[in-house]
Every structure is written in C-alpha cells, then in structure tokens.
Design a protein around this motif. Structure first.
Motif, mmCIF file in Angstrom:
data_model
loop_
_atom_site.group_PDB
_atom_site.id
_atom_site.type_symbol
_atom_site.label_atom_id
_atom_site.label_comp_id
_atom_site.label_asym_id
_atom_site.label_seq_id
_atom_site.Cartn_x
_atom_site.Cartn_y
_atom_site.Cartn_z
ATOM 1 N N GLN A 61 0.836 -1.201 0.000
ATOM 2 C CA GLN A 61 0.000 0.000 0.000
ATOM 3 C C GLN A 61 0.870 1.249 0.000
ATOM 4 O OE1 GLN A 61 -3.202 0.052 2.834
ATOM 5 N NE2 GLN A 61 -3.730 2.178 2.449
ATOM 6 N N TYR B 204 -3.868 -7.818 2.984
ATOM 7 C CA TYR B 204 -4.495 -6.700 2.286
ATOM 8 C C TYR B 204 -3.587 -5.483 2.321
ATOM 9 C CZ TYR B 204 -8.984 -9.138 2.114
ATOM 10 O OH TYR B 204 -9.990 -10.038 1.849
ATOM 11 N N PRO B 205 -3.696 -4.591 1.317
ATOM 12 C CA PRO B 205 -4.560 -4.655 0.134
ATOM 13 C C PRO B 205 -3.948 -5.358 -1.062
ATOM 14 C CG PRO B 205 -3.522 -2.523 0.242
ATOM 15 C CD PRO B 205 -3.059 -3.267 1.466
ATOM 16 N N HIS B 206 -2.895 -6.133 -0.874
ATOM 17 C CA HIS B 206 -2.240 -6.853 -1.962
ATOM 18 C C HIS B 206 -3.274 -7.545 -2.853
ATOM 19 C CE1 HIS B 206 0.240 -9.838 -3.997
ATOM 20 N NE2 HIS B 206 1.341 -9.363 -3.433
ATOM 21 N N GLY B 207 -3.069 -7.482 -4.167
ATOM 22 C CA GLY B 207 -3.966 -8.192 -5.076
ATOM 23 C C GLY B 207 -3.925 -9.694 -4.815
ATOM 24 N N TYR C 43 -7.481 -8.050 -6.019
ATOM 25 C CA TYR C 43 -8.328 -7.014 -5.470
ATOM 26 C C TYR C 43 -9.815 -7.362 -5.607
ATOM 27 C CZ TYR C 43 -4.027 -4.241 -5.890
ATOM 28 O OH TYR C 43 -2.734 -3.779 -5.803
ATOM 29 N N LYS D 166 -8.604 -1.611 -11.818
ATOM 30 C CA LYS D 166 -7.660 -2.189 -10.869
ATOM 31 C C LYS D 166 -7.477 -1.274 -9.661
ATOM 32 C CE LYS D 166 -2.894 -3.908 -10.591
ATOM 33 N NZ LYS D 166 -1.638 -4.123 -11.358
ATOM 34 N N ARG D 167 -7.391 0.020 -9.921
ATOM 35 C CA ARG D 167 -7.180 0.975 -8.835
ATOM 36 C C ARG D 167 -8.405 1.061 -7.915
ATOM 37 N NH1 ARG D 167 -2.256 2.590 -7.038
ATOM 38 N NH2 ARG D 167 -2.356 4.639 -6.090
ATOM 39 N N TYR E 228 -8.284 -1.872 -5.700
ATOM 40 C CA TYR E 228 -7.242 -1.627 -4.693
ATOM 41 C C TYR E 228 -7.774 -0.742 -3.562
ATOM 42 C CZ TYR E 228 -3.101 1.109 -3.086
ATOM 43 O OH TYR E 228 -2.151 1.776 -2.356
ATOM 44 N N SER F 195 -9.950 -2.790 -1.385
ATOM 45 C CA SER F 195 -9.151 -3.680 -0.542
ATOM 46 C C SER F 195 -8.515 -2.925 0.623
ATOM 47 C CB SER F 195 -8.077 -4.371 -1.391
ATOM 48 O OG SER F 195 -8.659 -5.284 -2.305
#
Length: 499
Positions: free
Chosen positions: A57, A195-198, A200, A229-230, A233, A236
């Motif tokens: 993050q 988290y927040p690692h994919g 997501y 994707k963002r 994220y 997450s």
C-alpha cells in the motif's frame, strides 16, 4: 517512566499484602474493569508491543497522508492518537526483503534476504531470540513470507484465515483476541495482513473521479483497465481498515495503555521492485498512550531496521552493535532529534516475476536522493563478459529498463515524485559527490557484491527461480533461443540460498 515503575512496584507489594487476607483473585486496576481478570505482572512497566503490517500500500493512499478519496479511518484514528512519521523507509520494495529488516534490524544485503522468496542467513538472531531473551513471547499472526524457521522460531504462529466474499484471507482475529485475553507475559505480536495486496475486489462501474492521481500515474486517468484495478485496490484498502478496526477494539478492551502499537505497510505498490520513494517511503504510525503525545508528527528519518532496536530499548535491553538500525524510542518520547543522516535502498530484479538483470542502489538524506543503476543501457558495454550466454542476459536486463539512466539525483523537497533528474546540474556536484562517497562506503559495510566499478554485475540464482527458464513462478518470457543456456558456473552463488 522511572516514577511510573516505582509506583507500579509499590502497588504490587501493597496488593500482595492484602492478597493473603482474601480469597479473591489478584488483579491490576486496569484488568479489573476488563471482561477477564488477570494476575499482576510485576514487569508491567515494559510495554506489550504490536506491529500491524499491511501489504503493498502506497503512503499516498491514506486519509491522514493526504488522500481524501480513500477510506482509512482506523489508520487515521491511530495518527490522531499517536505519532505519524513522514520519512519512514524500508530498504527494498518487495515482500520478503522488507519484512526481514523488521525482524532482524539489518539491511537486506547484510541479513541475506535481498531477493524475494530467499532465506535470511542462518546465523542471524532475529526478533524471536532477541526479545525472548528479555522475557517476551514473540508471535506472528498472519502472513509470513520469511524463512528459515530456525531463524524465525515464533513462540506462536497463526496462519491467515479463509473468509467468504473477499478476495484474500483474513488475519486470524479469533486467535489474536484469545491471546490478548489469556496472556500473562509481555509480548511482541506481528499482525501481518494480506491486504490490500492483489487479488483485489471486483468493483463494478469504477469511477476515475473517485480516485486520486499523482505525477507517476496521471497519464492513466483514462485507462479503463487501470481505473478498474485501482478501484479494486481502494476497496481492498477499506477491507484492511475493517480488520484493523477489529484489532484496535480488542486492544482497547483487553490490554492496558502501556501497549506500543505500530501500523505500517511493507512497501508501496506503485513503486514495487524499484528504489523510488513511492515504493520505499512507507506509512508509519505509532500509538502508545502512556508515552506518546496524541497528534504528534515527526519528519525525522527512520527505517525498518530501527524497529527491532527500538523494541529492545523499550523492553530495557541493549541492541546488538551489529544491527544497522538505531532505536527511535526518544522520538516517541517527544525528543525531536535525528537518529540518521542517511537511509539506503536496494533493488534486485532477479528472483521476481518478469525478472531481468538490473540491480540498483539508493541513498537519500532528508532532501536529496542518489540512485545508481549498475546495468543501465549506457554502461552495458562495460559490463559485458567473455561469455556470450551471460552477455545475452545482461543485454535483456538493460533493454528492459532502457529508460532508466546510470545515475539519478533528485531534490525531494521540490520534486517528491522524482520526475526531474538533476544528475547533470552543476550546482549539485558537491551533493552528488557526497552521496556517492557515502553510498559506496555503506555498500562495503554490507558486504555488497557490487562496487563503484564496472564489469561486476552478476547473474544470481535461487532454488525456485532460474533466469533462463520460463516455468512458474518466475514467468520471465525468455526467448526460446536463450532457454536453458546458463550453466552452474555462470551464476553468482549465494551459499545460504541453497536447499
């Protein structure tokens, strides 16, 4: 703190006198108001220590660090109740090397885990042995990503827990709460989130206007794939804050104010695998109600290697001189005094997904930053060897990062996102020379295999990652003509990485 210890001791002695006249269980005043009564701990002046570590993050993605579009109420609360650091750093923007610094007090090159998925040197005394010697239990709750077990011999370890409806496993909340309720010894607990690692969350119909952009991703504001994707994220991040809220409720319910609580994230996702600040500059927030003044802020340089020395200091011990880090306990107590002039960074692009030979080293002070990319395209010819098969992989590495120059210099006060390389600026010649000299001196103390010369960029191998192979998990996209062309003698062997 001395007066507090004396008062605690006097109270303990007085309570023991009355205990002989009663059949009631003996409890501290703090514990008597809790759901579970606990016996007096005569070492109560030593804090319990909790380190909550998020995964991948950016420091720019917290409300309290300036992003009003992301929802991080739990971290923001900690910052309001404790101290927030602006200049906290890890030396490597990748999971295992970053975590080993926390656990050993040593930079990745010195502790031996300077590539992902590789072990720490077997003779290192990690946080488990260091804090156990001071009477602490040492616990890992959640993601590990470090080895070997002989170095990281946790007193207790609980794995992440599967949870329906979310993309990643949860931290083991039930185990954490039970431990808080029942432990009678001082403890260090690392709570390591996934988290927040994919992978997501899947956010439907994401809106770019609900995301914050920076100089490094402004060009992606219209990229639908990036926006989706963002948005996932961000969602997450919110889920991790939910986990953190549960932990803080447990801490406030079951533990006393003499609890040192640190929140951080192991590195930034936008600068992952790089030595840019967006990868190395980490969020770092500390709450300790009996010690830290609420709402404090610090701009001093602190580093992940400082965490273990600080724990040892807080527990009444003396950090080993071989550690790279220094205790920042005095900063927590309100003394705004520098403990570092410089911090350092390492990039090892081998042993990761899409691996290429492109090692880098970084040094920065409070304002300026110098980077050397040892296999940059402009110096490739000076790195080539008399072996064509090795040269082919050096060329692949240089071409993959063809836009990264041999040297970089940034004024971080005026250019925090490192957009304007000042390496040729005449007025900064002295700054460049100072940082170069200090960086190369530090590299020697770390036992680095690189130096300021040329022709010493090695090809590194590890048990599960082979640079000339395409099989998982490395996925290097090696041209077919180069597959399986490297021989054992072509590699720079790291002895303690051998199986």
């Amino acid at each position: 703190m001395k007066n507090q210890s004396i008062v605690t001791l006097l109270f303990s002695l007085l309570a023991l006198q009355f205990a002989g006249c009663s059949n009631e269980p003996l409890t501290t005043p703090a514990a008597s108001s809790k759901k579970l009564e606990k016996p007096i701990d005569t070492s109560a002046s030593r804090p319990n220590i909790i380190f909550y570590l998020a995964d991948d993050q950016d420091i720019t993605d917290y409300g309290v660090y300036g992003n009003e579009k992301v929802h991080t109420p739990s971290v923001d609360r900690l910052a309001h109740e404790g101290i927030m650091f602006k200049h906290a750093f890890t030396a490597q923007a990748i999971c295992a090397p970053s975590r080993t610094q926390l656990f050993t007090g040593k930079y990745p090159l010195k502790n031996g885990a300077f590539a992902n998925h590789t072990p720490t040197r077997p003779n290192i005394k990690s946080v488990t042995k260091q804090m156990r010697a001071l009477g602490y239990e040492v616990v890992l709750a959640g993601k590990s990503h470090v080895k070997p077990a002989s170095v990281y011999d946790w007193d207790q370890e609980w794995q992440p827990v599967p949870k329906k409806g979310v993309p990643r496993d949860y931290i083991p909340l039930a185990d954490i709460e039970k431990y808080f309720q029942t432990t009678t010894k001082p403890f260090v607990m690392f709570i390591a989130s996934k988290y927040p690692h994919g992978k997501y969350f899947d956010v439907k119909n994401p809106d770019a206007d609900k995301l914050k952009f920076h100089p490094f991703d402004q060009h992606l504001k219209s990229n639908k794939k990036y926006i989706k994707k963002r948005a996932g994220y961000y969602r997450s991040i919110e889920e991790d804050n939910t986990q953190l809220a549960h932990v803080l409720r447990m801490v406030d319910t079951h533990l006393t104010d003499n609890t040192l609580f640190i929140y951080s994230a192991d590195h930034g996702v936008s600068g992952k695998f790089s030595v840019k600040d967006i990868g190395l500059n980490v969020p770092f927030v500390v709450r300790w109600p009996s010690v830290i003044k609420a709402g404090s802020r610090s701009e001093q340089l602190v580093h992940y290697t400082d965490v273990l020395p600080t724990f040892i200091d807080a527990a009444g011990g003396q950090p080993e001189p071989s550690m790279d880090g220094k205790s920042f306990l005095n900063i927590l107590k309100g003394e705004d005094k520098a403990i570092h002039q410089y911090v350092y960074g390492v990039r090892t692009n081998q042993n990761i997904i899409n691996a290429r030979v492109f090692p880098s080293r970084m040094i920065r002070d409070i304002r300026y930053k110098y980077i050397r990319n040892f296999n940059a395209l402009e110096v490739l010819d000076q790195n080539l060897t008399d072996k064509a098969n090795i040269n082919a992989f050096l060329e692949l590495g240089a071409q993959r990062h063809k836009n990264e120059p041999f040297e970089e210099l940034y004024d971080l006060t005026n250019d925090p996102f490192e957009q304007n390389n000042l390496i040729s600026e005449p007025s900064l010649i002295t700054v460049k020379a100072r940082l170069q000299t200090q960086l190369f001196a530090w590299m020697k103390t770390q036992g680095d295999f690189l130096n300021e010369g040329f022709g010493n960029v090695p090809i590194i191998t590890a048990p599960t990652f082979k640079l000339d192979q395409n099989k998982p998990p490395i996925r290097t996209d090696v041209p077919k003509a180069l597959q399986n062309t490297l021989n054992p003698e072509d590699y720079f062997i790291i002895d303690h990485w051998r199986k």
